[in-house]
Design a protein around this motif. Structure first.
Motif, mmCIF file in Angstrom:
data_model
loop_
_atom_site.group_PDB
_atom_site.id
_atom_site.type_symbol
_atom_site.label_atom_id
_atom_site.label_comp_id
_atom_site.label_asym_id
_atom_site.label_seq_id
_atom_site.Cartn_x
_atom_site.Cartn_y
_atom_site.Cartn_z
ATOM 1 N N LEU A 164 0.833 -1.211 0.000
ATOM 2 C CA LEU A 164 0.000 0.000 0.000
ATOM 3 C C LEU A 164 0.861 1.251 0.000
ATOM 4 O O LEU A 164 0.539 2.230 -0.672
ATOM 5 C CB LEU A 164 -0.942 0.006 1.201
ATOM 6 N N TRP A 165 1.954 1.227 0.752
ATOM 7 C CA TRP A 165 2.831 2.395 0.795
ATOM 8 C C TRP A 165 3.475 2.644 -0.554
ATOM 9 O O TRP A 165 3.676 3.797 -0.945
ATOM 10 C CB TRP A 165 3.878 2.273 1.897
ATOM 11 N N LYS A 166 3.802 1.590 -1.273
ATOM 12 C CA LYS A 166 4.370 1.779 -2.621
ATOM 13 C C LYS A 166 3.328 2.409 -3.553
ATOM 14 O O LYS A 166 3.649 3.290 -4.347
ATOM 15 C CB LYS A 166 4.880 0.461 -3.172
ATOM 16 N N ILE A 167 2.083 1.955 -3.435
ATOM 17 C CA ILE A 167 1.009 2.541 -4.238
ATOM 18 C C ILE A 167 0.811 4.010 -3.871
ATOM 19 O O ILE A 167 0.725 4.880 -4.749
ATOM 20 C CB ILE A 167 -0.299 1.735 -4.068
ATOM 21 N N PHE A 168 0.765 4.294 -2.557
ATOM 22 C CA PHE A 168 0.627 5.685 -2.109
ATOM 23 C C PHE A 168 1.800 6.531 -2.591
ATOM 24 O O PHE A 168 1.621 7.685 -2.983
ATOM 25 C CB PHE A 168 0.531 5.769 -0.585
ATOM 26 N N GLY A 169 3.003 5.963 -2.551
ATOM 27 C CA GLY A 169 4.185 6.684 -3.018
ATOM 28 C C GLY A 169 4.081 7.046 -4.488
ATOM 29 O O GLY A 169 4.401 8.167 -4.890
ATOM 30 N N ALA A 170 3.626 6.105 -5.308
ATOM 31 C CA ALA A 170 3.465 6.368 -6.739
ATOM 32 C C ALA A 170 2.401 7.436 -6.976
ATOM 33 O O ALA A 170 2.596 8.356 -7.792
ATOM 34 C CB ALA A 170 3.109 5.079 -7.474
ATOM 35 N N LEU A 171 1.282 7.330 -6.266
ATOM 36 C CA LEU A 171 0.209 8.317 -6.414
ATOM 37 C C LEU A 171 0.650 9.698 -5.938
ATOM 38 O O LEU A 171 0.341 10.713 -6.567
ATOM 39 C CB LEU A 171 -1.038 7.867 -5.657
ATOM 40 N N GLN A 172 1.385 9.742 -4.821
ATOM 41 C CA GLN A 172 1.856 11.021 -4.292
ATOM 42 C C GLN A 172 2.868 11.662 -5.244
ATOM 43 O O GLN A 172 2.847 12.871 -5.453
ATOM 44 C CB GLN A 172 2.475 10.818 -2.913
ATOM 45 N N THR A 173 3.718 10.854 -5.832
ATOM 46 C CA THR A 173 4.681 11.372 -6.805
ATOM 47 C C THR A 173 3.954 11.936 -8.029
ATOM 48 O O THR A 173 4.282 13.028 -8.507
ATOM 49 C CB THR A 173 5.670 10.261 -7.230
ATOM 50 N N ALA A 174 2.961 11.215 -8.517
ATOM 51 C CA ALA A 174 2.172 11.691 -9.662
ATOM 52 C C ALA A 174 1.434 12.984 -9.313
ATOM 53 O O ALA A 174 1.391 13.920 -10.126
ATOM 54 C CB ALA A 174 1.189 10.611 -10.104
ATOM 55 N N LEU A 175 0.879 13.048 -8.120
ATOM 56 C CA LEU A 175 0.193 14.265 -7.682
ATOM 57 C C LEU A 175 1.172 15.432 -7.627
ATOM 58 O O LEU A 175 0.860 16.539 -8.083
ATOM 59 C CB LEU A 175 -0.455 14.047 -6.310
ATOM 60 N N GLY A 176 2.357 15.189 -7.093
ATOM 61 C CA GLY A 176 3.366 16.240 -7.021
ATOM 62 C C GLY A 176 3.752 16.758 -8.395
ATOM 63 O O GLY A 176 3.905 17.968 -8.599
ATOM 64 N N LEU A 177 3.901 15.855 -9.353
ATOM 65 C CA LEU A 177 4.230 16.272 -10.719
ATOM 66 C C LEU A 177 3.096 17.089 -11.334
ATOM 67 O O LEU A 177 3.344 18.079 -12.036
ATOM 68 C CB LEU A 177 4.559 15.055 -11.580
ATOM 69 N N ALA A 178 1.855 16.691 -11.054
ATOM 70 C CA ALA A 178 0.707 17.457 -11.561
ATOM 71 C C ALA A 178 0.694 18.862 -10.969
ATOM 72 O O ALA A 178 0.414 19.845 -11.672
ATOM 73 C CB ALA A 178 -0.600 16.723 -11.248
ATOM 74 N N VAL A 179 0.998 18.961 -9.689
ATOM 75 C CA VAL A 179 1.039 20.279 -9.039
ATOM 76 C C VAL A 179 2.158 21.124 -9.634
ATOM 77 O O VAL A 179 1.954 22.293 -9.979
ATOM 78 C CB VAL A 179 1.202 20.129 -7.500
ATOM 79 N N ILE A 180 3.344 20.554 -9.775
ATOM 80 C CA ILE A 180 4.481 21.293 -10.335
ATOM 81 C C ILE A 180 4.135 21.850 -11.714
ATOM 82 O O ILE A 180 4.402 23.021 -12.008
ATOM 83 C CB ILE A 180 5.730 20.389 -10.428
ATOM 84 N N LEU A 181 3.542 21.030 -12.547
ATOM 85 C CA LEU A 181 3.225 21.441 -13.912
ATOM 86 C C LEU A 181 1.970 22.301 -14.005
ATOM 87 O O LEU A 181 1.745 22.963 -15.017
ATOM 88 C CB LEU A 181 3.065 20.198 -14.796
ATOM 89 N N GLY A 182 1.161 22.285 -12.966
ATOM 90 C CA GLY A 182 -0.091 23.025 -13.010
ATOM 91 C C GLY A 182 -1.133 22.328 -13.863
ATOM 92 O O GLY A 182 -1.830 22.946 -14.649
ATOM 93 N N LEU A 183 -1.229 21.009 -13.685
ATOM 94 C CA LEU A 183 -2.202 20.208 -14.427
ATOM 95 C C LEU A 183 -3.375 19.814 -13.530
ATOM 96 O O LEU A 183 -3.175 19.500 -12.366
ATOM 97 C CB LEU A 183 -1.540 18.943 -14.968
#
Length: 133
Positions: free
Chosen positions: A48-67
């Motif tokens: 579950l932590w690996k899944i959360f890590g992947a989702l959190q990383t994707a969310l962070g990239l979306a925030v950085i890019l403004g998507l």
């Protein structure tokens, strides 16, 4: 000036999510230890932590890019709000004079949460976000 300030805030808050997301992916035992210490051990399953890590990383990239900001900003605020709740003692009593387990290094969780709210509140002023183009 406002657009560049929001860009810097967006990048810094997004990078925080990326850094902690990657930490969950590469150091699952740390994520489990944090869960046990700050979140009553609610999640101890490494997968579950690996899944959360992947989702959190994707969310962070979306925030950085403004998507997808109408979704990514509230979600970012929720994630960082959960962190704030987990370390609330350190915000109320940063030096641990009254509450045991406080740590002054966690006080910035309040500032991070406030930054999320500012970014969300000024969503319409962020002219440099990709989903605005």
């Amino acid at each position: 000036m406002r657009a560049y300030s929001l860009l810097l805030l967006r990048i810094s808050l997004g990078l925080l999510l990326v850094i902690w997301g990657i930490d969950k992916l590469v150091n699952v035992s740390h994520a489990v230890a944090v869960s046990e210490r700050f979140y009553l051990g609610l999640i101890t399953a490494p997968t579950l932590w690996k899944i959360f890590g992947a989702l959190q990383t994707a969310l962070g990239l979306a925030v950085i890019l403004g998507l997808w900001r109408r979704f990514s900003y509230p979600l970012q605020t929720l994630v960082n709000g959960a962190t704030l709740l987990g370390v609330w003692q350190s915000v109320v009593d940063p030096w641990g004079w009254v509450l045991e387990g406080s740590n002054v290094l966690f006080y910035p969780s309040l500032i991070i949460f406030a930054g999320c709210l500012v970014l969300w509140a000024f969503l319409g002023d962020d002219r440099l976000a990709l989903d605005r183009r």
